[in-house]
Design an enzyme around this catalytic site. Sequence first.
Site, PDB file in Angstrom:
ATOM      1  N   SER A   1       0.804  -1.235   0.000  1.00  0.00           N
ATOM      2  CA  SER A   1       0.000   0.000   0.000  1.00  0.00           C
ATOM      3  C   SER A   1       0.830   1.275   0.000  1.00  0.00           C
ATOM      4  O   SER A   1       0.296   2.357  -0.249  1.00  0.00           O
ATOM      5  CB  SER A   1      -0.940   0.015   1.208  1.00  0.00           C
ATOM      6  OG  SER A   1      -1.982  -0.914   1.037  1.00  0.00           O
TER       7      SER A   1
ATOM      8  N   LYS B   1       0.550   3.241  -2.968  1.00  0.00           N
ATOM      9  CA  LYS B   1      -0.611   4.123  -3.147  1.00  0.00           C
ATOM     10  C   LYS B   1      -0.192   5.580  -2.997  1.00  0.00           C
ATOM     11  O   LYS B   1      -0.800   6.469  -3.594  1.00  0.00           O
ATOM     12  CB  LYS B   1      -1.704   3.780  -2.119  1.00  0.00           C
ATOM     13  CG  LYS B   1      -2.355   2.425  -2.357  1.00  0.00           C
ATOM     14  CD  LYS B   1      -3.291   2.029  -1.223  1.00  0.00           C
ATOM     15  CE  LYS B   1      -3.853   0.641  -1.483  1.00  0.00           C
ATOM     16  NZ  LYS B   1      -4.546   0.064  -0.318  1.00  0.00           N
TER      17      LYS B   1
ATOM     18  N   TYR C   1      -2.788  -2.581 -10.979  1.00  0.00           N
ATOM     19  CA  TYR C   1      -2.786  -2.355  -9.531  1.00  0.00           C
ATOM     20  C   TYR C   1      -1.994  -3.435  -8.792  1.00  0.00           C
ATOM     21  O   TYR C   1      -1.186  -3.137  -7.907  1.00  0.00           O
ATOM     22  CB  TYR C   1      -4.234  -2.303  -9.039  1.00  0.00           C
ATOM     23  CG  TYR C   1      -4.380  -2.141  -7.558  1.00  0.00           C
ATOM     24  CD1 TYR C   1      -4.243  -0.895  -6.951  1.00  0.00           C
ATOM     25  CD2 TYR C   1      -4.662  -3.233  -6.746  1.00  0.00           C
ATOM     26  CE1 TYR C   1      -4.386  -0.751  -5.576  1.00  0.00           C
ATOM     27  CE2 TYR C   1      -4.808  -3.092  -5.379  1.00  0.00           C
ATOM     28  CZ  TYR C   1      -4.661  -1.851  -4.800  1.00  0.00           C
ATOM     29  OH  TYR C   1      -4.806  -1.708  -3.443  1.00  0.00           O
TER      30      TYR C   1
ATOM     31  N   TYR D   1      -4.481   3.028   7.393  1.00  0.00           N
ATOM     32  CA  TYR D   1      -5.707   2.235   7.440  1.00  0.00           C
ATOM     33  C   TYR D   1      -6.702   2.793   8.462  1.00  0.00           C
ATOM     34  O   TYR D   1      -6.893   3.995   8.549  1.00  0.00           O
ATOM     35  CB  TYR D   1      -5.391   0.753   7.726  1.00  0.00           C
ATOM     36  CG  TYR D   1      -4.449   0.167   6.717  1.00  0.00           C
ATOM     37  CD1 TYR D   1      -4.755   0.198   5.345  1.00  0.00           C
ATOM     38  CD2 TYR D   1      -3.244  -0.405   7.100  1.00  0.00           C
ATOM     39  CE1 TYR D   1      -3.881  -0.335   4.408  1.00  0.00           C
ATOM     40  CE2 TYR D   1      -2.374  -0.946   6.166  1.00  0.00           C
ATOM     41  CZ  TYR D   1      -2.691  -0.905   4.816  1.00  0.00           C
ATOM     42  OH  TYR D   1      -1.832  -1.431   3.913  1.00  0.00           O
TER      43      TYR D   1
ATOM     44  N   VAL E   1       0.997  -3.499   3.969  1.00  0.00           N
ATOM     45  CA  VAL E   1       0.926  -4.793   4.661  1.00  0.00           C
ATOM     46  C   VAL E   1       2.207  -5.610   4.492  1.00  0.00           C
ATOM     47  O   VAL E   1       2.334  -6.680   5.093  1.00  0.00           O
ATOM     48  CB  VAL E   1      -0.283  -5.649   4.218  1.00  0.00           C
ATOM     49  CG1 VAL E   1      -1.581  -5.006   4.660  1.00  0.00           C
ATOM     50  CG2 VAL E   1      -0.246  -5.924   2.740  1.00  0.00           C
TER      51      VAL E   1
END
Lengths: 306, 306, 306, 306
Positions: free
Chosen positions: B65, B68, B190, B242, B260
């Site tokens: 992540s 991102k 992705y 998160y 993660v």
Amino acid sequence: MSSDYQQVLDTIHRDVQPLLRQGKVASYIPQLSTVSPDHFGMAVFCLDGRTYTVGDADVKFSLQSITKLFAFALAFAREGDDVWKRVGREPSGNPFNSLVQLEYERGIPRNPFINAGALVITDILATRYVQAEIAVQQFARLLANEPAIDFDHTVAESERSTADRNTAMAHFMKDFGNFHNPVDIVIDAYCRQCSLTMTCAELAKAGSFLAQHGTIPWSGTQILDPSSSKRLNALMLTCGTYDAAGDFAYRVGLPAKSGVGGGILALMPGEASIAVWSPGLDEAGNSLAGTYALERFTTLTARSIF
Amino acid sequence: MSSDYQQVLDTIHRDVQPLLRQGKVASYIPQLSTVSPDHFGMAVFCLDGRTYTVGDADVKFSLQSITKLFAFALAFAREGDDVWKRVGREPSGNPFNSLVQLEYERGIPRNPFINAGALVITDILATRYVQAEIAVQQFARLLANEPAIDFDHTVAESERSTADRNTAMAHFMKDFGNFHNPVDIVIDAYCRQCSLTMTCAELAKAGSFLAQHGTIPWSGTQILDPSSSKRLNALMLTCGTYDAAGDFAYRVGLPAKSGVGGGILALMPGEASIAVWSPGLDEAGNSLAGTYALERFTTLTARSIF
Amino acid sequence: MSSDYQQVLDTIHRDVQPLLRQGKVASYIPQLSTVSPDHFGMAVFCLDGRTYTVGDADVKFSLQSITKLFAFALAFAREGDDVWKRVGREPSGNPFNSLVQLEYERGIPRNPFINAGALVITDILATRYVQAEIAVQQFARLLANEPAIDFDHTVAESERSTADRNTAMAHFMKDFGNFHNPVDIVIDAYCRQCSLTMTCAELAKAGSFLAQHGTIPWSGTQILDPSSSKRLNALMLTCGTYDAAGDFAYRVGLPAKSGVGGGILALMPGEASIAVWSPGLDEAGNSLAGTYALERFTTLTARSIF
Amino acid sequence: MSSDYQQVLDTIHRDVQPLLRQGKVASYIPQLSTVSPDHFGMAVFCLDGRTYTVGDADVKFSLQSITKLFAFALAFAREGDDVWKRVGREPSGNPFNSLVQLEYERGIPRNPFINAGALVITDILATRYVQAEIAVQQFARLLANEPAIDFDHTVAESERSTADRNTAMAHFMKDFGNFHNPVDIVIDAYCRQCSLTMTCAELAKAGSFLAQHGTIPWSGTQILDPSSSKRLNALMLTCGTYDAAGDFAYRVGLPAKSGVGGGILALMPGEASIAVWSPGLDEAGNSLAGTYALERFTTLTARSIF
């Protein structure tokens, strides 16, 4: 640098004029709806003692949810990390008075700045003090160094008569075991606490200990240790402006706590505390002109915590 | 002051040892579950060019992540405020892959750091670039000044084979009109993007432009203007870890983005960027030892943005 | 008594005229939106073999969700109580295509008549038959004793091109382990199945086995044992008319299954099956004039199961 | 046919023995938890006047939610369709005391048999009668032709002391404008109403007017017109057994209303009313042995409304 603040405030005062009538004055409490949307005041209290003000900075207004900050600071100072057994510290991600999340999370409110969380904090204070609202009032007087900080009993009664949703939440949390005092007594104290009034100048002063790492600048009295003060600022940033905390952080970039009376208290850690007031609210319930004023302030001074 | 960082890192390295086996290595992607929980690495990249490292700071790990952040920064740099037509900027207040909120908010993800939001960002990049994942890779190489930043194809394929929930979200957003490219192509991109690997040293360097107000420190290349960089930092603080953003801000007090794979990138605006990696995760999906290391770092250095 | 049915139908036909243009023809599938709202047809198939019809009872219309009844009956006949491992039998209490409940209940749809549940049923059939939709078609032909029951390929393709939400649900359930075949194949079969067309006369005949305790009246072929047939009727009553099952039971008082094509199949156990069709829908997605016609029917004949 | 009922009841009585200790006696009200799980009673009241009983059919038990049926029938008889302005008639699809749905639907409970809906009904009665609970008691006495139907004050007080969730719901609905009398007064009345006790024999008799199209069989007194009676039966089928209405209809196939005291009243329209009691509950809060007994009854007599 702070010598420029007066000029910045004057610029902002001029710039916000077109916005004053675009917001919507809170109407859920009859008494609040009578305030004119034309008001705008702002005050900067620098840690070196200098104060800058503009507009209606000396007009009293209803603190409403801003009192949640003082109530929480008092409970946090007294109970320490025990408060986290009763309330969380995550943004709510939902409108500020939703019961859904409360049910999902078994009666533990997401944070002390949503209504449910603030009710739990008042419940905690009601266990420790004979009258929780008087404790908050005394604490606010101490922080602002101002003996004339009082309740607006008309507002308190107005709020009391429309407190069904808050009463529902309190009984709901009691059902989950997260409410210890009689609901009526806590709701009374909560409505009175919310009715406290201050001016921008007083509010900026009262919040300054959070810019000064937990210590009142002029007296040296430590309210919170530096670590706790830092943590409370973090909490304000992520949870202090209802369901718009993300947007507020994005635009303004300062820890802040707002109220539906139109006031916002914001902090520049290590430097100053800022109070702004304008009664017209945006859709999230934050002062529309007030938020814009703070956004302009951080832009014009090129200051934010980021 | 930064001369003390090595000592701080050494202290942290020693302190985190008991925590390494308390976290839980991510298992939802088979490939990730094979990493040993004993790893711990940390790197501090100061804006003056000095770098401090400890432990496994030169071992590659899966960014997951954290990519991102790079994907969003690239889209934000290219599209500006238009990105906000497709994604919000509020904390999610729910587990990171929930569909409930997406339905409630009519296909507009709450922010670009939850999975649904990241998928929209990849969709935006897929409209602009032939291969969105290659664009993110090239961008990461530029930011880290390192040509050897590559995908881990085994991880990408592993993730692709368990992408049903992400595929569901993409189709769901397409139903609401908020997805423009073929779902399969975007999901492929992705999954590849998420498989990018870096070391802590590389990651700290790659993130340094966000500590330097949007400009790469060593080259002077402006990626984002100062205001946008500040805003992206605010977004990281409220949405970057998160469903634990509030707790992370409370404990660490720095803008950060986690993955993660066990990595976290954190920023001290105007001073340094910090990368930490340890594969064991806490319940919210953030590195358990990594979060603790950052908390210790801000405590030992008495630094946070608050 | 059934000798009066023709007169009842004629009365109803006259009474519904003002309602025909008050409903809203389904528009989510382009092809369905082209049907005129003026249609109204009704057919009663008595277990003694007599049939009564009125209006457009011999015009073909798109069965849509009514095919969920046939698909479920086929799966139930073949798999027995094993179907309940994959789908529940409780009313949904939410709009018919909501994902929220599906997430809350870990990928097990509430009942086989909401979209998610129907997709699971088609998935079950796709495991047993080479082409699930052909199996449903053959089953419908058998039940109606009519070899000319066919798909409307234009409608099927129209539905296929707007199947993003159903595709999302299928991937979502696959993520929970409650979907066994490739999503694309099942979605294709599902869209074709929904495009089956019948007339009211055919539909009343096709449903008659459920009024006759599971056995086809004219052939004596047992499709379901009496207990299973009774249970399927109960399921129709509590779950057969989208989110309006309570209201429908209250007003009509018969087990029924509706479709957004404007058709409704209702049952008088031990006596007759009734089909009605009128394309204009109410807010819940049930035929507005059709529901009224059935309400009038039970009132005029003083018959309901209650 | 009804001559066989005694034999059927005897068979059931024998068959349920192994189930008696599998259910869980309600514990949320301290007083209820003291009842022995070994009790089992059943009574069938035929419209021709014959009564069949078995086991503890003459032992008084706490009606609890079964009183919601009497309260609603009374309000419906007095107010007619006006009740539907205050409450819906759809299954809840959620646990019986959830606040989520209430918030989603703006303070209008889904149906009169969930707690929120029953509170609204008591509120309606409290507007019409000086003491709502006395009105319900008198109504129950009339229906059962039995002057000795009384409250259990110990149970009522026990329920009153744990009424926080119901109080929360009442305040919540008041906030939405759907509650007209003082919350405390209505909660008091509601807790008393729930504490009414009856025997199976009395309960079967009291419910018989709903099997007889709204008219008390032995006196000919019309309580509801046939259409309203039919509609109330439909409501019981879709909403009468908490969150298990679908499963109950599937297994038993009769309109019914259950209570956490372990009682269930079921109806065979045109034929008989049945009451069963056994204190052990299943997960949905319905009598475990009682539901099984009714399922056996419809199987052994081959009777259901489907």
